[in-house]
Design a protein around this motif. Structure first.
Motif, short mmCIF file in Angstrom:
data_model
loop_
_atom_site.label_atom_id
_atom_site.label_comp_id
_atom_site.label_asym_id
_atom_site.label_seq_id
_atom_site.Cartn_x
_atom_site.Cartn_y
_atom_site.Cartn_z
N TRP A 1 19.43 4.41 -9.89
CA TRP A 1 20.44 3.41 -10.25
C TRP A 1 20.43 2.27 -9.25
N LYS B 1 22.40 -1.52 -8.22
CA LYS B 1 23.57 -2.38 -8.37
C LYS B 1 23.15 -3.81 -8.06
N GLU C 1 25.87 -0.57 -12.84
CA GLU C 1 24.60 -0.17 -12.27
C GLU C 1 23.61 -0.02 -13.40
N ARG D 1 25.74 1.82 -16.47
CA ARG D 1 26.98 2.58 -16.26
C ARG D 1 27.92 1.82 -15.35
N ASP D 2 29.18 2.20 -15.37
CA ASP D 2 30.22 1.63 -14.51
C ASP D 2 30.08 2.24 -13.12
N SER D 3 29.90 1.41 -12.11
CA SER D 3 29.70 1.94 -10.76
C SER D 3 30.93 2.65 -10.21
N LYS D 4 32.11 2.32 -10.73
CA LYS D 4 33.33 2.99 -10.27
C LYS D 4 33.49 4.38 -10.88
N HIS D 5 32.80 4.62 -12.00
CA HIS D 5 32.89 5.89 -12.71
C HIS D 5 31.48 6.38 -13.08
N PRO D 6 30.67 6.71 -12.07
CA PRO D 6 29.28 7.07 -12.33
C PRO D 6 29.11 8.32 -13.20
N VAL E 1 27.22 6.42 -20.32
CA VAL E 1 26.07 5.56 -20.04
C VAL E 1 25.70 4.83 -21.32
#
Length: 59
Positions: free
Chosen positions: A3, A5, A18, A29-34, A38
């Motif tokens: 991944w 960023k 990411e 995907r959302d970097s705050k909620h890996p 996806v």
């Protein structure tokens, strides 16, 4: 998956995604909620998105 960023996101960015390049295209995907969902983007759509974003940044 490897991944990555965006370098534009900074260390404490609150809205960041990411991206991992995969054989079928890209996974996002959302970097705050890996561990969350996806989004899979096929190669042609990913290339169009990158081209459009690059043009917007260069303008």
């Amino acid at each position: 998956m490897n991944w990555r960023k965006s370098s534009f996101s900074g260390g404490g960015a609150s809205s960041c995604v990411e991206v991992a390049l995969v054989s079928a295209g890209a996974a996002v995907r959302d970097s705050k909620h890996p561990a969350g969902g996806v989004l899979s983007v096929p190669i042609p759509a990913w290339r169009r998105l990158v081209a459009e974003c690059s043009g917007a940044i260069d303008s």
